[in-house]
Design a protein around this motif. Structure first.
Motif, PDB file in Angstrom:
ATOM      1  N   ILE A 201      38.834  38.180  34.646  1.00 40.60           N
ATOM      2  CA  ILE A 201      38.322  37.681  35.880  1.00 40.60           C
ATOM      3  C   ILE A 201      38.298  36.131  36.082  1.00 40.60           C
ATOM      4  O   ILE A 201      37.845  35.604  37.101  1.00 40.60           O
ATOM      5  CB  ILE A 201      36.752  37.975  35.877  1.00 40.60           C
ATOM      6  CG1 ILE A 201      35.922  37.362  35.125  1.00 40.60           C
ATOM      7  CG2 ILE A 201      36.515  39.449  35.997  1.00 40.60           C
ATOM      8  CD1 ILE A 201      34.375  37.590  34.856  1.00 40.60           C
ATOM      9  N   ILE A 202      39.049  35.558  35.060  1.00 40.97           N
ATOM     10  CA  ILE A 202      39.254  34.224  35.046  1.00 40.97           C
ATOM     11  C   ILE A 202      39.716  33.602  36.248  1.00 40.97           C
ATOM     12  O   ILE A 202      39.419  32.773  37.167  1.00 40.97           O
ATOM     13  CB  ILE A 202      39.938  33.464  33.733  1.00 40.97           C
ATOM     14  CG1 ILE A 202      39.147  33.647  32.717  1.00 40.97           C
ATOM     15  CG2 ILE A 202      40.096  31.879  33.975  1.00 40.97           C
ATOM     16  CD1 ILE A 202      39.715  33.181  31.450  1.00 40.97           C
ATOM     17  N   PRO A 203      41.148  34.154  36.754  1.00 38.50           N
ATOM     18  CA  PRO A 203      41.658  33.817  38.100  1.00 38.50           C
ATOM     19  C   PRO A 203      40.925  34.275  39.247  1.00 38.50           C
ATOM     20  O   PRO A 203      40.891  33.321  40.236  1.00 38.50           O
ATOM     21  CB  PRO A 203      43.019  34.672  38.368  1.00 38.50           C
ATOM     22  CG  PRO A 203      42.977  35.292  36.656  1.00 38.50           C
ATOM     23  CD  PRO A 203      41.917  35.291  36.302  1.00 38.50           C
ATOM     24  N   ILE A 204      40.107  35.299  39.143  1.00 42.82           N
ATOM     25  CA  ILE A 204      39.519  35.568  40.384  1.00 42.82           C
ATOM     26  C   ILE A 204      38.189  34.424  40.638  1.00 42.82           C
ATOM     27  O   ILE A 204      38.101  33.986  41.927  1.00 42.82           O
ATOM     28  CB  ILE A 204      38.568  36.988  40.250  1.00 42.82           C
ATOM     29  CG1 ILE A 204      39.985  37.990  40.119  1.00 42.82           C
ATOM     30  CG2 ILE A 204      37.682  37.262  41.285  1.00 42.82           C
ATOM     31  CD1 ILE A 204      39.346  39.372  39.762  1.00 42.82           C
ATOM     32  N   ILE A 205      37.502  34.112  39.485  1.00 42.21           N
ATOM     33  CA  ILE A 205      36.578  33.278  39.651  1.00 42.21           C
ATOM     34  C   ILE A 205      37.031  31.764  40.090  1.00 42.21           C
ATOM     35  O   ILE A 205      36.531  30.964  40.971  1.00 42.21           O
ATOM     36  CB  ILE A 205      35.903  33.041  38.375  1.00 42.21           C
ATOM     37  CG1 ILE A 205      34.934  34.214  37.834  1.00 42.21           C
ATOM     38  CG2 ILE A 205      34.778  31.789  38.154  1.00 42.21           C
ATOM     39  CD1 ILE A 205      34.080  34.248  36.764  1.00 42.21           C
ATOM     40  N   TYR A 206      38.327  31.567  39.507  1.00 41.05           N
ATOM     41  CA  TYR A 206      38.755  30.084  39.904  1.00 41.05           C
ATOM     42  C   TYR A 206      39.232  30.032  41.267  1.00 41.05           C
ATOM     43  O   TYR A 206      38.961  29.038  42.034  1.00 41.05           O
ATOM     44  CB  TYR A 206      39.853  29.613  38.892  1.00 41.05           C
ATOM     45  CG  TYR A 206      39.352  28.586  38.111  1.00 41.05           C
ATOM     46  CD1 TYR A 206      38.205  28.011  38.207  1.00 41.05           C
ATOM     47  CD2 TYR A 206      40.277  28.038  37.217  1.00 41.05           C
ATOM     48  CE1 TYR A 206      37.781  27.044  37.360  1.00 41.05           C
ATOM     49  CE2 TYR A 206      40.042  26.672  36.371  1.00 41.05           C
ATOM     50  CZ  TYR A 206      38.788  26.503  36.399  1.00 41.05           C
ATOM     51  OH  TYR A 206      38.309  25.388  35.761  1.00 41.05           O
ATOM     52  N   ILE A 207      39.738  31.269  42.035  1.00 40.00           N
ATOM     53  CA  ILE A 207      40.175  31.301  43.382  1.00 40.00           C
ATOM     54  C   ILE A 207      38.822  30.808  44.254  1.00 40.00           C
ATOM     55  O   ILE A 207      38.858  30.259  45.104  1.00 40.00           O
ATOM     56  CB  ILE A 207      40.920  32.643  43.623  1.00 40.00           C
ATOM     57  CG1 ILE A 207      42.226  32.586  43.203  1.00 40.00           C
ATOM     58  CG2 ILE A 207      40.923  32.981  45.128  1.00 40.00           C
ATOM     59  CD1 ILE A 207      42.995  33.862  43.305  1.00 40.00           C
ATOM     60  N   LEU A 208      37.655  31.911  43.901  1.00 37.01           N
ATOM     61  CA  LEU A 208      36.437  31.541  44.636  1.00 37.01           C
ATOM     62  C   LEU A 208      36.119  30.241  44.402  1.00 37.01           C
ATOM     63  O   LEU A 208      35.775  29.831  45.638  1.00 37.01           O
ATOM     64  CB  LEU A 208      35.438  32.705  44.060  1.00 37.01           C
ATOM     65  CG  LEU A 208      35.711  34.144  44.291  1.00 37.01           C
ATOM     66  CD1 LEU A 208      34.562  34.968  43.495  1.00 37.01           C
ATOM     67  CD2 LEU A 208      35.819  34.099  45.630  1.00 37.01           C
ATOM     68  N   ILE A 209      36.196  29.620  43.385  1.00 36.78           N
ATOM     69  CA  ILE A 209      35.612  28.253  43.306  1.00 36.78           C
ATOM     70  C   ILE A 209      36.432  27.432  43.995  1.00 36.78           C
ATOM     71  O   ILE A 209      35.884  26.220  44.636  1.00 36.78           O
ATOM     72  CB  ILE A 209      35.465  27.894  41.617  1.00 36.78           C
ATOM     73  CG1 ILE A 209      34.474  28.619  40.912  1.00 36.78           C
ATOM     74  CG2 ILE A 209      35.520  26.339  41.593  1.00 36.78           C
ATOM     75  CD1 ILE A 209      34.379  28.104  39.337  1.00 36.78           C
ATOM     76  N   GLY A 210      37.666  27.371  43.889  1.00 37.38           N
ATOM     77  CA  GLY A 210      38.798  26.798  44.915  1.00 37.38           C
ATOM     78  C   GLY A 210      38.496  26.568  46.097  1.00 37.38           C
ATOM     79  O   GLY A 210      37.998  25.762  46.682  1.00 37.38           O
ATOM     80  N   PHE A 211      38.373  27.857  46.829  1.00 42.63           N
ATOM     81  CA  PHE A 211      37.576  27.958  48.302  1.00 42.63           C
ATOM     82  C   PHE A 211      36.551  27.439  48.351  1.00 42.63           C
ATOM     83  O   PHE A 211      36.196  26.628  49.587  1.00 42.63           O
ATOM     84  CB  PHE A 211      37.530  29.597  48.639  1.00 42.63           C
ATOM     85  CG  PHE A 211      38.836  30.139  48.935  1.00 42.63           C
ATOM     86  CD1 PHE A 211      39.536  29.607  50.210  1.00 42.63           C
ATOM     87  CD2 PHE A 211      39.516  31.110  48.246  1.00 42.63           C
ATOM     88  CE1 PHE A 211      40.764  30.121  50.735  1.00 42.63           C
ATOM     89  CE2 PHE A 211      40.752  31.521  48.769  1.00 42.63           C
ATOM     90  CZ  PHE A 211      41.345  31.136  49.989  1.00 42.63           C
ATOM     91  N   LYS A 212      35.344  27.512  47.560  1.00 40.23           N
ATOM     92  CA  LYS A 212      34.105  26.873  47.674  1.00 40.23           C
ATOM     93  C   LYS A 212      34.224  25.339  47.548  1.00 40.23           C
ATOM     94  O   LYS A 212      33.502  24.704  48.536  1.00 40.23           O
ATOM     95  CB  LYS A 212      33.057  27.506  46.537  1.00 40.23           C
ATOM     96  CG  LYS A 212      31.633  27.236  46.798  1.00 40.23           C
ATOM     97  CD  LYS A 212      30.712  28.151  46.353  1.00 40.23           C
ATOM     98  CE  LYS A 212      29.356  27.515  46.335  1.00 40.23           C
ATOM     99  NZ  LYS A 212      28.769  27.487  47.501  1.00 40.23           N
ATOM    100  N   VAL A 213      34.819  25.021  46.585  1.00 44.79           N
ATOM    101  CA  VAL A 213      34.689  23.423  46.379  1.00 44.79           C
ATOM    102  C   VAL A 213      35.353  22.807  47.696  1.00 44.79           C
ATOM    103  O   VAL A 213      35.236  21.781  48.229  1.00 44.79           O
ATOM    104  CB  VAL A 213      35.328  23.038  45.216  1.00 44.79           C
ATOM    105  CG1 VAL A 213      35.498  21.607  45.177  1.00 44.79           C
ATOM    106  CG2 VAL A 213      34.461  23.276  44.014  1.00 44.79           C
ATOM    107  N   GLY A 214      36.735  23.459  48.156  1.00 44.11           N
ATOM    108  CA  GLY A 214      37.710  22.808  49.114  1.00 44.11           C
ATOM    109  C   GLY A 214      36.753  23.032  50.640  1.00 44.11           C
ATOM    110  O   GLY A 214      36.518  21.906  51.264  1.00 44.11           O
TER     111      GLY A 214
END
Lengths: 231, 118
Positions: A201-214
């Motif tokens: 789930i590491i890439p999934i979490i990081y994609i979500l964090i990327g969208f959120k932070v962006g």
């Protein structure tokens, strides 16, 4: 003037004290991996399948920390919007963008967004991840806000992205609670280390964090430019 | 104290000290925020420098499973990743407050903000 010199001398003495204490107790370059650091570096790849140990630490081993951090970011961006509600920005003071700035900004912005997406997609393989990727995406929107005259985007889209990403992040954590009895635990197959589709789930979490932070950074920049919005 | 400790601990500590000096000596709220930001950077560099091991690489096993290189401590780096984002967040909120103060009182000089004295 004498006060400033006094401050300077006291602070230099303070800094020298810290410096000598640090280099006496922790000589530079002679750190030894003990405890959790040793466990992370030795077992991290076998446990989670992500070859970038920092990413594994941030998203899984210290997942609560990251969730709290995202919450702090959300709170402070919301407080920023709340503080700036109804601010009157004097339009005349903003300099008019030239033709070169306008054209260059228009062609550069999609490429910067692409690079940001690359950075957060490869968070488990290379240095980078959701936070830097999100900030890179926000810089492309900053470029558009600065170079395009009368550029504005729908705040609804930004808010929806933010809310969706945050909710899905918590949802992924709850799925971990359901499947492996641990919040933000890895419930997917770890795959082959070093490949794009690996590390659970590491890439999934990081994609979500990327969208959120962006989206959060974009809305903060937009609020600083135009005054807050009511949401 | 060897020369490496002096450089790699000295520079971040210098940044921290200069940040505190800016906060103490300036009367401009915006410059105070800049001082806080400089201090923040110094602390981050210092934490990463504390985790360094001589001759070690970044904690990324690019050639897994062939080699197990000597790597540096991943925990300080993860903590600094958190601290950087928090730093950006507080800087944004602080800037918003400074904008509001400027709008309401017409100045960012702390000595001229009469409403603070009561």
């Amino acid at each position: 003037m004498i006060r400033k010199v006094l401050y300077f001398l006291i602070l230099i003495a303070f800094g020298f004290f810290i410096l000598s204490a640090l280099s006496a107790y922790f000589p530079f370059g002679e750190n030894v991996l003990t405890g959790v650091a040793r466990y992370y570096t030795e077992k991290g790849v076998k446990d989670l399948g992500g070859i970038n140990i920092v990413t594994s630490v941030v998203t899984i081993y210290r997942g609560f920390d990251t969730l709290g951090e995202v919450t702090v970011l959300f709170l402070s961006v919301t407080a920023l919007a709340f503080t700036l509600v109804g601010l009157k920005v004097e339009k005349a003071k903003l300099p008019k963008p030239t033709l070169i700035m306008e054209t260059g900004g228009r062609y550069l912005a999609p490429l910067i967004i692409l690079f940001g997406a690359y950075v957060f997609l490869h968070g488990h393989l290379t240095p980078g991840g959701g936070f830097p990727g999100g900030v890179i995406i926000a810089t492309s929107f900053l470029l558009l806000l600065v170079t395009q005259e009368n550029y504005r985007f729908k705040k609804f889209h930004i808010t929806t992205t933010e809310v969706l990403a945050g909710t899905l992040y918590v949802l992924v954590g709850l799925l971990g609670l359901y499947y492996v009895k641990s919040f933000l635990g890895n419930f997917l197959k770890t795959g082959k280390p070093g490949y794009l589709v690996s590390a659970g789930i590491i890439p999934i979490i990081y994609i979500l964090i990327g969208f959120k932070v962006g989206s959060e950074m974009t809305s903060a920049l937009n609020n600083l430019k135009e005054g807050g919005d009511e949401h | 104290m060897n020369i490496e400790s002096l450089i790699f601990y000295g520079v971040p500590i210098y940044l921290i000290v200069m940040g505190i000096l800016v906060i103490l000596t300036t009367k401009n709220l915006f410059k105070m925020l800049l001082g806080l930001s400089i201090m923040d950077s110094g602390i981050n560099i210092l934490i990463v420098a504390l985790g360094y091991i001589k001759g070690a690489t970044a904690p990324i096993y690019s050639r897994y499973p062939e080699v197990f290189e000597k790597v540096v401590d991943p925990v300080p780096q993860a903590l600094v990743l958190t601290a950087i984002v928090i730093g950006i967040a507080f800087l944004g909120l602080g800037l918003a407050l400074v904008i509001r103060i400027k709008e309401k009182y017409g100045t960012v000089n702390v000595e001229k903000l009469k409403e603070l004295k009561w």
